[in-house]
Scaffold this motif. Structure first.
Motif, PDB file in Angstrom:
ATOM      1  N   ALA A 151       0.870  -1.177   0.000  1.00 40.66           N
ATOM      2  CA  ALA A 151       0.000   0.000   0.000  1.00 40.66           C
ATOM      3  C   ALA A 151       0.903   1.222   0.000  1.00 40.66           C
ATOM      4  O   ALA A 151       1.601   1.494   0.981  1.00 40.66           O
ATOM      5  CB  ALA A 151      -0.911  -0.001   1.225  1.00 40.66           C
ATOM      6  N   LEU A 152       0.882   1.948  -1.098  1.00 43.99           N
ATOM      7  CA  LEU A 152       1.838   3.012  -1.342  1.00 43.99           C
ATOM      8  C   LEU A 152       1.123   4.350  -1.475  1.00 43.99           C
ATOM      9  O   LEU A 152      -0.019   4.422  -1.932  1.00 43.99           O
ATOM     10  CB  LEU A 152       2.584   2.697  -2.652  1.00 43.99           C
TER      11      LEU A 152
ATOM     12  N   PRO B 173      11.172 -10.995  -8.375  1.00 40.92           N
ATOM     13  CA  PRO B 173       9.985 -10.704  -7.560  1.00 40.92           C
ATOM     14  C   PRO B 173       8.901  -9.998  -8.361  1.00 40.92           C
ATOM     15  O   PRO B 173       9.189  -9.269  -9.319  1.00 40.92           O
ATOM     16  CB  PRO B 173      10.538  -9.804  -6.452  1.00 40.92           C
ATOM     17  N   LYS B 174       7.657 -10.244  -7.960  1.00 44.98           N
ATOM     18  CA  LYS B 174       6.516  -9.525  -8.504  1.00 44.98           C
ATOM     19  C   LYS B 174       6.058  -8.484  -7.489  1.00 44.98           C
ATOM     20  O   LYS B 174       6.183  -8.689  -6.286  1.00 44.98           O
ATOM     21  CB  LYS B 174       5.363 -10.486  -8.787  1.00 44.98           C
ATOM     22  N   PHE B 175       5.524  -7.381  -8.004  1.00 43.64           N
ATOM     23  CA  PHE B 175       5.043  -6.327  -7.121  1.00 43.64           C
ATOM     24  C   PHE B 175       3.615  -5.950  -7.508  1.00 43.64           C
ATOM     25  O   PHE B 175       3.332  -5.729  -8.684  1.00 43.64           O
ATOM     26  CB  PHE B 175       5.942  -5.090  -7.201  1.00 43.64           C
ATOM     27  N   SER B 176       2.744  -5.917  -6.527  1.00 47.56           N
ATOM     28  CA  SER B 176       1.370  -5.472  -6.721  1.00 47.56           C
ATOM     29  C   SER B 176       1.088  -4.354  -5.735  1.00 47.56           C
ATOM     30  O   SER B 176       1.609  -4.353  -4.616  1.00 47.56           O
ATOM     31  CB  SER B 176       0.383  -6.621  -6.492  1.00 47.56           C
ATOM     32  N   TYR B 177       0.262  -3.399  -6.158  1.00 51.29           N
ATOM     33  CA  TYR B 177      -0.005  -2.231  -5.320  1.00 51.29           C
ATOM     34  C   TYR B 177      -1.506  -2.080  -5.094  1.00 51.29           C
ATOM     35  O   TYR B 177      -2.305  -2.218  -6.025  1.00 51.29           O
ATOM     36  CB  TYR B 177       0.553  -0.960  -5.975  1.00 51.29           C
ATOM     37  N   VAL B 178      -1.861  -1.844  -3.849  1.00 48.66           N
ATOM     38  CA  VAL B 178      -3.269  -1.699  -3.487  1.00 48.66           C
ATOM     39  C   VAL B 178      -3.454  -0.445  -2.652  1.00 48.66           C
ATOM     40  O   VAL B 178      -2.494   0.148  -2.171  1.00 48.66           O
ATOM     41  CB  VAL B 178      -3.765  -2.928  -2.681  1.00 48.66           C
ATOM     42  N   GLN B 179      -4.711  -0.059  -2.484  1.00 45.72           N
ATOM     43  CA  GLN B 179      -4.999   1.090  -1.642  1.00 45.72           C
ATOM     44  C   GLN B 179      -4.782   0.734  -0.173  1.00 45.72           C
ATOM     45  O   GLN B 179      -4.908  -0.418   0.229  1.00 45.72           O
ATOM     46  CB  GLN B 179      -6.434   1.562  -1.872  1.00 45.72           C
ATOM     47  N   LYS B 180      -4.500   1.746   0.605  1.00 41.20           N
ATOM     48  CA  LYS B 180      -4.198   1.564   2.021  1.00 41.20           C
ATOM     49  C   LYS B 180      -5.300   0.829   2.767  1.00 41.20           C
ATOM     50  O   LYS B 180      -5.036  -0.016   3.631  1.00 41.20           O
ATOM     51  CB  LYS B 180      -3.957   2.936   2.650  1.00 41.20           C
ATOM     52  N   ASN B 181      -6.573   1.117   2.424  1.00 41.76           N
ATOM     53  CA  ASN B 181      -7.672   0.555   3.203  1.00 41.76           C
ATOM     54  C   ASN B 181      -7.861  -0.941   2.986  1.00 41.76           C
ATOM     55  O   ASN B 181      -8.654  -1.564   3.690  1.00 41.76           O
ATOM     56  CB  ASN B 181      -8.972   1.308   2.927  1.00 41.76           C
TER      57      ASN B 181
ATOM     58  N   ILE C 287      -2.169 -13.472   1.382  1.00 37.40           N
ATOM     59  CA  ILE C 287      -2.064 -12.525   0.277  1.00 37.40           C
ATOM     60  C   ILE C 287      -3.232 -12.670  -0.690  1.00 37.40           C
ATOM     61  O   ILE C 287      -3.718 -11.690  -1.257  1.00 37.40           O
ATOM     62  CB  ILE C 287      -0.704 -12.677  -0.447  1.00 37.40           C
ATOM     63  N   GLU C 288      -3.739 -13.890  -0.857  1.00 37.70           N
ATOM     64  CA  GLU C 288      -4.902 -14.094  -1.728  1.00 37.70           C
ATOM     65  C   GLU C 288      -6.145 -13.448  -1.127  1.00 37.70           C
ATOM     66  O   GLU C 288      -6.996 -12.912  -1.849  1.00 37.70           O
ATOM     67  CB  GLU C 288      -5.140 -15.584  -1.964  1.00 37.70           C
ATOM     68  N   GLU C 289      -6.280 -13.492   0.199  1.00 36.20           N
ATOM     69  CA  GLU C 289      -7.409 -12.832   0.857  1.00 36.20           C
ATOM     70  C   GLU C 289      -7.346 -11.321   0.641  1.00 36.20           C
ATOM     71  O   GLU C 289      -8.367 -10.671   0.406  1.00 36.20           O
ATOM     72  CB  GLU C 289      -7.412 -13.158   2.351  1.00 36.20           C
ATOM     73  N   LEU C 290      -6.143 -10.766   0.710  1.00 39.04           N
ATOM     74  CA  LEU C 290      -5.978  -9.334   0.472  1.00 39.04           C
ATOM     75  C   LEU C 290      -6.292  -8.982  -0.981  1.00 39.04           C
ATOM     76  O   LEU C 290      -6.956  -7.977  -1.259  1.00 39.04           O
ATOM     77  CB  LEU C 290      -4.551  -8.908   0.812  1.00 39.04           C
ATOM     78  N   LEU C 291      -5.819  -9.789  -1.910  1.00 36.40           N
ATOM     79  CA  LEU C 291      -6.068  -9.526  -3.325  1.00 36.40           C
ATOM     80  C   LEU C 291      -7.554  -9.612  -3.646  1.00 36.40           C
ATOM     81  O   LEU C 291      -8.065  -8.867  -4.493  1.00 36.40           O
ATOM     82  CB  LEU C 291      -5.275 -10.511  -4.186  1.00 36.40           C
ATOM     83  N   GLU C 292      -8.252 -10.512  -2.977  1.00 36.33           N
ATOM     84  CA  GLU C 292      -9.694 -10.632  -3.179  1.00 36.33           C
ATOM     85  C   GLU C 292     -10.406  -9.361  -2.716  1.00 36.33           C
ATOM     86  O   GLU C 292     -11.311  -8.856  -3.389  1.00 36.33           O
ATOM     87  CB  GLU C 292     -10.220 -11.842  -2.403  1.00 36.33           C
ATOM     88  N   ILE C 293      -9.983  -8.826  -1.584  1.00 40.16           N
ATOM     89  CA  ILE C 293     -10.562  -7.578  -1.076  1.00 40.16           C
ATOM     90  C   ILE C 293     -10.253  -6.418  -2.010  1.00 40.16           C
ATOM     91  O   ILE C 293     -11.068  -5.516  -2.202  1.00 40.16           O
ATOM     92  CB  ILE C 293     -10.028  -7.286   0.335  1.00 40.16           C
ATOM     93  N   ALA C 294      -9.076  -6.465  -2.631  1.00 40.14           N
ATOM     94  CA  ALA C 294      -8.622  -5.347  -3.479  1.00 40.14           C
ATOM     95  C   ALA C 294      -9.260  -5.340  -4.860  1.00 40.14           C
ATOM     96  O   ALA C 294      -9.093  -4.363  -5.606  1.00 40.14           O
ATOM     97  CB  ALA C 294      -7.099  -5.408  -3.631  1.00 40.14           C
TER      98      ALA C 294
END
Length: 510
Positions: A420-421, A460-468, A496-503
């Motif tokens: 979260a950036l 490495p792979k990098f993915s970016y999501v919102q802070k919330n 990480i999959e749970e976070l990606l699902e939320i995102a």
């Protein structure tokens, strides 16, 4: 004001004791073990394991097995049900809900009167004593102390035992001379709804004269942002001009350092680290120029250590005491405490930075690592790699986690970073990613070896999501606020999959 002069005089009286356990830690530990065994020898646990026969640390290790929460829980359950003299003399009435990152089920850890007053409170008083020693002419007692604690109220059972967050028991039992300086009021501090509590805490403290803030870095920043939103000010020192000390622990502050510097621009701001968990208070930062912590060897806790390269949980064979540890070796901590935890594997890992005095850094958790490709990556590796990369490039990071990914077609995989950036840093992500990869290679020789030519590990792979996204995951798990924190590394992809699902519903930075 005379109150501050009196407080300063009294708190500094602890310095001789602190110097004693700093310079004579081995003798202090010997005495602590003897006292714990003597006091508990007539408890159910003490009788079963023949405490009255133990005359040496070797006998202690022979007669008392290593324990985990699962092995101690039958005893803890008896205490919760009201039975006396089980793990510790008398009735144990308080049980703290663990707020750790391991597992989804809260642990109920015993807190005794001895452990609360002679360990938790003692550690807090020692920290303030050292702060006064290191910073002359302090006037902390002239202003308010803001404690950002857990959000679970104390729930009293039918047999007069109580369950709640550690912070709730600490607030409920504070001595009057501390309570009169604490803010906000108990009604707000012990609120169960974290989001409502956060809003009320911000409003209630807006006009207070605050000099100390204590809490987890991640949730402290959330509160700070809410205070700025309400006040319309540019930084926290415009709201609380006398704020001089931030006490943090429970997680590494380095990934959040840039955010704190932005919100607390006063160069005279001081940061002090403490190692205080539901199981006890174990260490505190005693030097201004270094963030490593002094081990509390005279606070009703006896320590043992298991080298992580030999760690096999309850089946670990090589368990050593403080006298045998070395610097730059990662150890799992084993605790024996006046809360009735006997040879308890807490799950944290540390690395000593010096001996005599014994200072250390917390490096991670025994269950939190990535070794999917033989790279032996631990929490301290990823935290340092990211924090240094962000600092070098003036990038603001809110939260992150790392997990392995796999590509069957290539028969290999690598690490995936979910970050979260700050949206303002969008054009710097390529620089950040290159710096993280470079730092990981310099910090971890196993990682560097596996990454060579991308034969054993892919890039490495990098993915970016919102802070919330991270906050929403915590809320979904009923871990929003207080002492709860995000797992930094996992050896599988569940988290990480749970976070990606939320995102999925959120827009990505890229």
């Amino acid at each position: 004001m005379p109150f501050n002069a009196v407080f300063s005089h009294i708190i500094k009286k602890r310095i001789p004791r602190i110097r004693n356990y700093s310079s004579s830690p081995i003798s202090c530990q010997k005495t602590v073990l003897e006292q714990l065994l003597k006091k508990a020898q007539k408890t159910s646990f003490g009788l079963l394991h023949h405490f009255n026969e133990i005359r040496s640390k070797e006998q202690f290790q022979t007669l008392v097995p290593l324990s985990s929460y699962d092995t101690l829980y039958p005893y803890i359950k008896r205490q919760i049900e009201g039975e006396e003299n089980v793990l510790w003399p008398g009735k144990t009435s308080w049980f703290a809900k663990s707020s750790g990152t391991s597992g989804n089920t809260s642990k109920l850890l015993p807190i005794t009167v001895d452990s609360l007053y002679e360990n938790h409170y003692a550690g807090g008083k020692d920290l303030l004593a050292i702060y006064y020693e290191n910073h002359s002419n302090r006037k902390l007692y002239n202003a308010k102390h803001l404690i950002i604690g857990g959000s679970t109220q104390i729930n009293t059972q039918t047999n007069n035992t109580s369950i709640g967050d550690l912070s709730a028991f600490i607030v409920e039992n504070l001595p009057w001379w501390t309570e009169i300086r604490r803010t906000p009021k108990r009604k707000i501090a012990l609120m169960d709804n974290w989001e409502e509590k956060l809003d009320q805490m911000a409003h209630a403290t807006l006009n207070d004269n605050i000099c100390i803030v204590a809490g987890l870095p991640s949730w402290t920043l959330v509160l700070f942002q809410r205070v700025l939103d309400i006040s319309g000010k540019k930084n926290i020192h415009e709201v609380w001009p006398n704020l001089e000390l931030y006490i943090h622990g429970g997680m590494n502050i380095d990934p959040y350092r840039k955010a704190f510097e932005k919100m607390l621009p006063n160069p005279n701001m001081n940061y002090v680290q403490a190692y205080n968990a539901s199981e006890g208070y174990f260490g505190l930062q005693d030097r201004k120029e270094s963030s490593d912590m002094l081990l509390l060897t005279d606070a009703q806790v006896y320590y043992e250590f298991i080298p992580m390269d030999e760690f096999k949980g309850l089946n670990s064979k090589n368990v050593i005491d403080l006298e045998e540890v070395s610097i730059d070796v990662e150890y799992a901590i084993v605790l024996t405490t006046s809360a009735g935890l006997w040879r308890y594997i807490i799950g944290d890992t540390i690395c000593f930075t010096s001996i005599l005095p014994y200072r250390f850094q917390v490096t991670g958790r025994t269950t939190h690592y990535i070794n999917a490709f033989g790279e032996k990556t631990i929490i301290s590796h990823v935290e340092k790699a990211l924090s240094e990369a962000a600092s070098e490039n003036d990038i603001l990071v809110f939260d992150f986690t790392v997990a392995p990914y796999f590509e069957e077609s290539k028969g290999s995989g690598g690490h995936e970073w979910l970050i979260a950036l700050n949206a303002e840093n969008e054009n710097q992500i390529h620089t950040l990613e290159a710096a993280i990869e470079s730092n990981m290679k310099s910090l971890n020789v196993d990682y560097e070896g596996k990454r060579k030519d991308s034969i054993n590990m892919l890039e490495p792979k990098f993915s970016y999501v919102q802070k919330n996204v991270f906050e929403r995951w915590l809320k979904k798990k009923n871990k929003l606020g207080g002492q709860h924190k995000i797992p930094r590394v996992q050896n599988d992809r569940i988290f990480i999959e749970e976070l990606l699902e939320i995102a999925k519903e959120d827009s990505r930075i890229r």
